[in-house]
Design a protein around this motif. Structure first.
Motif, PDB file in Angstrom:
ATOM      1  N   PHE A 114     -28.289  35.607 -30.336  1.00  0.00           N
ATOM      2  CA  PHE A 114     -29.089  34.581 -31.007  1.00  0.00           C
ATOM      3  C   PHE A 114     -30.565  34.652 -30.590  1.00  0.00           C
ATOM      4  O   PHE A 114     -30.903  35.146 -29.518  1.00  0.00           O
ATOM      5  CB  PHE A 114     -28.526  33.186 -30.693  1.00  0.00           C
ATOM      6  CG  PHE A 114     -28.380  32.892 -29.225  1.00  0.00           C
ATOM      7  CD1 PHE A 114     -29.432  32.374 -28.478  1.00  0.00           C
ATOM      8  CD2 PHE A 114     -27.173  33.139 -28.567  1.00  0.00           C
ATOM      9  CE1 PHE A 114     -29.293  32.110 -27.126  1.00  0.00           C
ATOM     10  CE2 PHE A 114     -27.024  32.874 -27.213  1.00  0.00           C
ATOM     11  CZ  PHE A 114     -28.091  32.366 -26.492  1.00  0.00           C
ATOM     12  N   THR A 115     -31.416  34.129 -31.462  1.00  0.00           N
ATOM     13  CA  THR A 115     -32.846  34.026 -31.153  1.00  0.00           C
ATOM     14  C   THR A 115     -33.343  32.582 -31.285  1.00  0.00           C
ATOM     15  O   THR A 115     -34.525  32.315 -31.069  1.00  0.00           O
ATOM     16  CB  THR A 115     -33.688  34.933 -32.065  1.00  0.00           C
ATOM     17  OG1 THR A 115     -33.409  34.625 -33.441  1.00  0.00           O
ATOM     18  CG2 THR A 115     -33.373  36.407 -31.804  1.00  0.00           C
ATOM     19  N   SER A 116     -32.429  31.678 -31.641  1.00  0.00           N
ATOM     20  CA  SER A 116     -32.782  30.256 -31.636  1.00  0.00           C
ATOM     21  C   SER A 116     -31.531  29.427 -31.417  1.00  0.00           C
ATOM     22  O   SER A 116     -30.413  29.873 -31.688  1.00  0.00           O
ATOM     23  CB  SER A 116     -33.472  29.846 -32.940  1.00  0.00           C
ATOM     24  OG  SER A 116     -32.544  29.804 -34.012  1.00  0.00           O
ATOM     25  N   TYR A 117     -31.760  28.206 -30.920  1.00  0.00           N
ATOM     26  CA  TYR A 117     -30.675  27.246 -30.727  1.00  0.00           C
ATOM     27  C   TYR A 117     -31.171  25.900 -31.228  1.00  0.00           C
ATOM     28  O   TYR A 117     -32.206  25.398 -30.761  1.00  0.00           O
ATOM     29  CB  TYR A 117     -30.273  27.157 -29.252  1.00  0.00           C
ATOM     30  CG  TYR A 117     -29.129  26.200 -29.014  1.00  0.00           C
ATOM     31  CD1 TYR A 117     -27.817  26.625 -29.148  1.00  0.00           C
ATOM     32  CD2 TYR A 117     -29.368  24.866 -28.699  1.00  0.00           C
ATOM     33  CE1 TYR A 117     -26.759  25.743 -28.962  1.00  0.00           C
ATOM     34  CE2 TYR A 117     -28.322  23.976 -28.513  1.00  0.00           C
ATOM     35  CZ  TYR A 117     -27.020  24.422 -28.650  1.00  0.00           C
ATOM     36  OH  TYR A 117     -25.978  23.546 -28.478  1.00  0.00           O
ATOM     37  N   ASN A 118     -30.450  25.375 -32.207  1.00  0.00           N
ATOM     38  CA  ASN A 118     -30.846  24.120 -32.841  1.00  0.00           C
ATOM     39  C   ASN A 118     -32.311  24.159 -33.265  1.00  0.00           C
ATOM     40  O   ASN A 118     -33.071  23.210 -33.010  1.00  0.00           O
ATOM     41  CB  ASN A 118     -30.575  22.928 -31.918  1.00  0.00           C
ATOM     42  CG  ASN A 118     -30.604  21.615 -32.677  1.00  0.00           C
ATOM     43  OD1 ASN A 118     -30.472  21.574 -33.900  1.00  0.00           O
ATOM     44  ND2 ASN A 118     -30.799  20.524 -31.943  1.00  0.00           N
TER      45      ASN A 118
END
Length: 359
Positions: A114-118
């Motif tokens: 992933f490269t973002s969370y929320n």
């Protein structure tokens, strides 16, 4: 789990003929735990689990929902298998979650693609608060520049990460790095040129030395085929005598209480001795010839776990696991059953006394 029940995850949709979408819990004897009620469960693959001290279960993978509730690649379940709505991930991770570890304070480390969370930019390693929100105090900078396959929390609070990355927050780190408890790079862990290929798994010995496995063939320019041991400072432990090593990738490892090391992967030999997809090494890296696997497995092994009682659980390829899950002729084999199972040419799910007798 602490009660000897076994959580399994993957891409299966049934277990022993009963619908179970990609996650299930088994009793210690291998039968399905019907009290673990997951409903329609995950709508795509589950790659990792971690069990909290209160029995709640965090799972990661490539799913977008769990039992019809939106949960993008990470979710927390109550001990009975139902979704924990108090663990709010928002839009979740925008790429696969490959690895999960839980700190003593209840915060959750996740690693993946992933490269973002929320909707918050965070590259491939993140820490979550106990309620599922992103921990803003965990500052990774630009993070890892490629996938993190493994996260291993050390007793001192530092964090080992491994994967296919070549850079962490702008500093060269080939496939393995150590972070401080705040997410910054620990520059005291000096890997120099590091591994020349992906590191898929990490495990720690009692003396804090680090065993790594993957698809590398050198570490710091020294030939180490698919498995190596590092000193606490990240340097290569040259006393770990693997000889020619494995002849193909090592995907999973586990250390026994006696210091011996179980490895699983795509290899068929270790230091020129036959070892089909699983082997046990002595503490010095040599092959343990007393670990009698016979002809071994017939396909790669992707996960290995040593239970507190010394039994060894191994995970096979997705199609093999699905076949086992859907067959009704798979029995549980203890040590005393092995001779009969082999003599009759049958298949079985071994206890790890059995795989430890193999141990």
């Amino acid at each position: 789990q602490s009660d000897d029940k076994i959580l399994i995850g993957g891409n299966f949709t049934t277990y022993n003929g009963t619908a179970r979408n990609r996650v299930a819990r088994l009793n210690a004897d291998g039968t399905l735990d019907t009290a673990f009620v997951v409903g329609t469960a995950a709508n795509s693959s589950v790659y990792s689990f971690a069990v909290q001290s209160d029995g709640k279960i965090i799972l990661g993978g490539n799913f977008a929902s769990f039992n019809g509730t939106s949960r993008t690649r990470i979710a927390r379940l109550l001990a009975n298998g139902t979704i924990d709505t108090s663990f709010s991930v928002g839009s979740g991770a925008n790429g696969i979650v490959h690895s999960i570890d839980i700190q003593s304070d209840g915060k959750v480390l996740i690693g993946g693609a992933f490269t973002s969370y929320n909707a918050n930019l965070i590259n491939r390693i993140a820490r979550l608060n106990d309620n599922g929100s992103l921990d803003s105090g965990f500052s990774v900078g630009t993070g890892a520049d490629d996938t993190v396959f493994a996260v291993e929390l050390k007793l001192d609070g530092s964090i080992l990460i491994a994967g296919s990355f070549t850079d962490y927050d702008g500093t060269s780190r080939n496939s393995i790095a150590r972070l401080t408890s705040d997410g910054s790079l620990d520059t005291g862990f000096v890997v120099e040129s590091g591994a020349d290929g992906q590191v898929k798994s990490i495990t720690l010995q009692a003396d804090s030395k680090i065993i790594i496995g993957g698809q590398f063939t050198t570490y710091n320019g020294i030939s180490k085929k698919y498995v190596a041991r590092l000193n606490v400072n990240g340097s290569l432990d040259v006393d770990f005598a693997i000889g020619t090593g494995a002849n193909n990738e090592v995907y999973a490892m586990a250390v026994q209480t006696d210091g011996k090391i179980i490895i699983g992967g795509a290899f068929t030999s270790y230091n020129n001795s036959s070892a089909n997809y699983i082997a046990r090494l002595n503490a010095d890296g040599t092959l343990d010839s007393t670990f009698n696997i016979g002809s071994g497995a017939d396909n790669p092994i992707y996960s290995v776990l040593v239970q507190p009682d010394g039994k060894i659980l191994v995970g096979l390829e997705r199609l093999e696991l699905e076949a086992i899950a859907n067959r009704d002729d798979i029995s549980k084999a203890s040590i005393r059953d092995l001779a009969v199972i082999v003599a009759q040419g049958k298949s079985a799910a071994t206890t790890v006394a059995a795989t430890s007798h193999i141990a």
